[in-house]
Design an enzyme around this catalytic site. Structure first.
Site, PDB file in Angstrom:
ATOM      1  N   GLU A 183       0.267  -0.352  -0.846  1.00 55.12           N
ATOM      2  CA  GLU A 183      -0.130  -1.089  -2.174  1.00 55.12           C
ATOM      3  C   GLU A 183       0.966  -1.028  -3.203  1.00 55.12           C
ATOM      4  OE1 GLU A 183      -2.750   2.197  -3.464  1.00 55.12           O
ATOM      5  OE2 GLU A 183      -4.663   1.377  -3.289  1.00 55.12           O
ATOM      6  N   GLU A 263      -9.359   1.228   2.520  1.00 52.98           N
ATOM      7  CA  GLU A 263      -9.598   3.193   1.691  1.00 52.98           C
ATOM      8  C   GLU A 263     -11.082   3.103   1.233  1.00 52.98           C
ATOM      9  OE1 GLU A 263      -6.295   4.004  -0.597  1.00 52.98           O
ATOM     10  OE2 GLU A 263      -5.161   4.648   1.162  1.00 52.98           O
TER      11      GLU A 263
END
Ligand SMILES: *[C@@H]1O[C@H](CO)[C@@H](O)[C@H](O)[C@H]1NC(C)=O
Ligand SMILES: *[C@@H]1O[C@H](CO)[C@@H](O)[C@H](O)[C@H]1NC(C)=O
Ligand SMILES: *[C@@H]1O[C@H](CO)[C@@H](O)[C@H](O)[C@H]1NC(C)=O
Ligand SMILES: *[C@@H]1O[C@H](CO)[C@@H](O)[C@H](O)[C@H]1NC(C)=O
Ligand SMILES: *[C@@H]1O[C@H](CO)[C@@H](O)[C@H](O)[C@H]1NC(C)=O
Ligand SMILES: *[C@@H]1O[C@H](CO)[C@@H](O)[C@H](O)[C@H]1NC(C)=O
Length: 632
Positions: A183, A263
């Site tokens: 991320e 995710e």
């Protein structure tokens, strides 16, 4: 060149497949048909996250088998750098740190692996997996093209990635894809030079044909800085997000190729002092169904959460510092103790609509035991045990210095100074710059006065006499793992004043509590030696101990009713922090694997504030993670 390197690795590292069959397996991307291509056929993965660093090694196989039986064909695995390189150049891949053993088990069970080697992982893990020793250089720029940071990263990756290379699917192993960074688009630095550097290092060690990817939040402001040419773009989102909209965002950066949610949130983490997070099972299964209907590959985060044993929990920072609880149950389909839940069954039934799931029941929960009450005794106040807990010379310093300054990366350090005059009236000991990272337990002359708390309590009133010690035991509650405050120095990072006067001439005792306890202290001390408790007071930092005898071994949960806050070890294993006074977590998970039926089990408690009057603790057969909570 790649071939030559492969041969070297095959000889040095030992390969999982004879070279001749390696060519039979391939994993790539078919951009024209928007799918992964496994051995030449369109393929999608249905995966779950599991963190081996949060599970005792003896339970890895059990958890992986349950994930396989739930219908998953892959697992997603983070590698926490700080778990493996505790000091620069010192590596730990043994026991609970044995990554290769874990990966062997995934292979034996027929699971594919999506590898996430970081170097930064977030994961609600101390400093997002970065080693705290990086902070030895105070002005280091983390997750950016700082030469010192890159040098440490390269050195680590040159140890880690060669272990991964022979396990890549294309090399005969079961690792299908490898994520670069984590991320990165959520991080303000937005340093493409850093991402390009990582890309080159991953290619150097893993070769040209492995699928490398990135994961980011499903919005342009994340994807903008997180994606890079030649790294496959994926997104993450949870059950309440709009699947179409999230994948439209991915498509703006990755026009062709398989859709991937890296995710998909089955639950959420807990903070001390906040409500226990719960995500209903039907919400999770409905969202999963929508993702699978869209044809996407998906990884469920978490499938098995586990436990932040020891000091490994991370913390978030949003307006205030928010440490994460010891339990990382996550309300995941497998509980903290690895037990299947209704959520798992619901997920399995959704998966079965899209692909075959293994025949046969999911293994049942493991047996749990309610061993009952144990009475502890006081070993001594912490300040009377420094000979055991801080055997080397203390540091002498005019003004406070940090944990990192003395290379004490986890746990506790005692800051001590002498009173230079009588303090007859209640007088505030103050942290002028909110500089207590993260909690300071204040005593004068052995009398406990209270707790200084980061972003909370900045003054504690004390009294005392000239010459008495003023002691502040500082606890590191876990380093921030997300956002731009990753450089989270610990200890007294600012000065303290007493009644407005600047305190000086400190003596610092770094504490190594885990060392002696793992060697059997204080239980190995002869009985007459153990009568060191000079006071029976229940307040202030002190060590307590007791024993538990069991005939049948299984998992259990430790509750410390009316105790306040501290750390617990059983047979030298650090179970983590307890803090029932703050909540919502009330019990600590005790894996049966650390218990003995042939010897007494040794319980050691460091209570920091106030012990229960009767010194009772109890072992239950079920967890309590949703107790009452008191906000900071
Ligand atoms: C992993 O499996 C390989 C192949 O069976 C074996 O040679 C190796 O010793 C195993 N490694 C660990 C750490 O268990
Ligand atoms: C989901 O997003 C799509 C595309 O942006 C939009 O057309 C649709 O109305 C959204 N669905 C819901 C339920 O909001
Ligand atoms: C400290 O003591 C002073 C004087 O007694 C009192 O006014 C003040 O409220 C006390 N502060 C705290 C934090 O207890
Ligand atoms: C404490 O104050 C002294 C004197 O003003 C200053 O030199 C020092 O940097 C301060 N220390 C910290 C940790 O803030
Ligand atoms: C507990 O401590 C005693 C005393 O040192 C020791 O004999 C025993 O082996 C320990 N128990 C375990 C399970 O390690
Ligand atoms: C806590 O969870 C248990 C088990 O799911 C449930 O029975 C109980 O009602 C919950 N308590 C609170 C306060 O939410």
């Amino acid at each position: 060149m790649a071939g030559a390197l492969w041969l070297v690795l095959a000889v040095v590292g030992g390969s999982l497949c004879p070279l001749v069959v390696c060519g039979d397996q391939s994993f790539t991307i078919d951009y024209s048909r928007d799918c992964f291509l496994k051995d030449g056929r369109c393929f999608r993965y249905v995966s779950g996250s599991i963190h081996y660093s949060r599970i005792p090694a003896s339970y890895w196989r059990d958890r992986l088998l349950k994930m396989y039986m739930a219908g998953l064909n892959a697992v997603q695995v983070y590698v926490p750098w700080n778990f493996h390189e505790p000091q620069p150049g010192v590596f730990n891949f043994r026991g609970d740190h044995d990554l290769e053993h874990f990966l062997n088990l995934t292979m034996e069970l027929g699971l594919l692996v999506i590898m996430r080697p970081g170097p930064y992982i977030c994961a609600e893990w101390d400093m997002g997996g970065l080693p705290a020793w990086l902070l030895n250089k105070k002005d280091i720029r983390l997750r950016a093209s700082d030469p010192d940071y890159l040098e440490a990263v390269d050195s680590w990756l040159s140890v880690l990635l060669p272990k991964i290379r022979p396990r890549l699917y294309n090399n005969g192993g079961n690792i299908i894809t490898v994520q670069v960074e984590n991320e990165y688009g959520s991080f303000a630095a937005c340093d493409f030079g850093y991402m390009r550097h990582l890309h080159a290092v991953f290619r150097l060690f893993l070769g040209d044909d492995v699928v490398l990817f990135t994961t980011d939040g499903n919005a342009d402001y994340f994807l903008k800085c997180g994606t890079l040419q030649d790294l496959y773009t994926t997104v993450d989102f949870g059950p309440v997000d709009n699947v179409t909209k999230a994948f439209e965002a991915m498509r703006r950066y990755q026009p062709r190729g398989p859709l991937v949610n890296s995710e998909y949130y089955t639950g959420w983490l807990d903070y001390w002092g906040e409500k226990h997070a719960v995500t209903p099972s039907d919400t999770v299964s409905r969202g999963l169904q929508a993702i699978l209907e869209s044809g996407a590959s998906v990884n469920m985060y978490m499938f098995e959460g586990g436990t932040n044993f020891g000091y490994w929990n991370g913390a978030d920072f949003s307006k205030v510092y928010k440490p994460i609880t010891t339990s990382y149950d996550y309300d995941a389909p497998l509980t903290e103790a690895g037990d299947p839940t209704d959520k798992l069954l619901a997920i399995r039934s959704v998966i079965s609509k899209f692909q075959p799931v293994p025949i046969g029941p999911v293994p049942p929960p493991t047996q749990k035991f309610a061993y009952g009450f144990v009475t502890l005794r006081k070993v001594g106040d912490l300040v009377d045990l420094l000979d055991f807990l801080s055997p080397s010379d203390p540091f002498v310093t005019q003004y406070p210095i940090t944990f990192e300054d003395v290379k004490q990366y986890f746990g506790f350090m005692l800051y001590r100074t002498g009173l230079t005059g009588d303090v007859p009236d209640q007088t505030p000991l103050s942290s002028v710059a909110n500089g207590v990272h993260d909690r300071g337990y204040v005593s004068v002359g052995g009398h406990f006065f209270g707790v200084l708390e980061r972003d909370g309590v900045k003054d504690v009133n004390v009294t005392g006499k000239e010459g008495q010690w003023l002691d502040v035991l500082v606890e590191n509650m876990g380093r921030i793992n997300y956002g731009s405050d990753l450089k989270d120095f610990k200890g007294l990072i600012g000065n303290l004043t007493l009644g407005g006067e600047l305190l000086q001439n400190w003596v610092l005792y770094p504490l190594n509590i885990d060392g002696p306890i793992s060697q059997g202290w204080p239980h190995i001390m002869a009985d007459h030696m153990r009568k060191t408790a000079q006071t029976e007071s229940r307040t202030g930092p002190a060590i307590y101990s007791g024993t538990l005898t069991v005939t049948d071994i299984g998992d259990t949960y430790l509750k410390l009713p009316k105790w306040t806050k501290g750390q617990v070890w059983i047979n030298g294993f650090n179970l983590g922090r307890y803090w029932p006074e703050r909540g919502p977590q009330v019990t600590l998970y005790v894996p049966g694997s650390i218990l003995s039926s042939s010897q007494v089990n040794n319980i050691t408690v460091l209570e920091l504030e106030k012990a229960a009057d009767q010194l009772l603790v109890m072992f239950l057969d079920r967890p309590i993670l949703n107790g009452t909570f008191v906000r900071n």
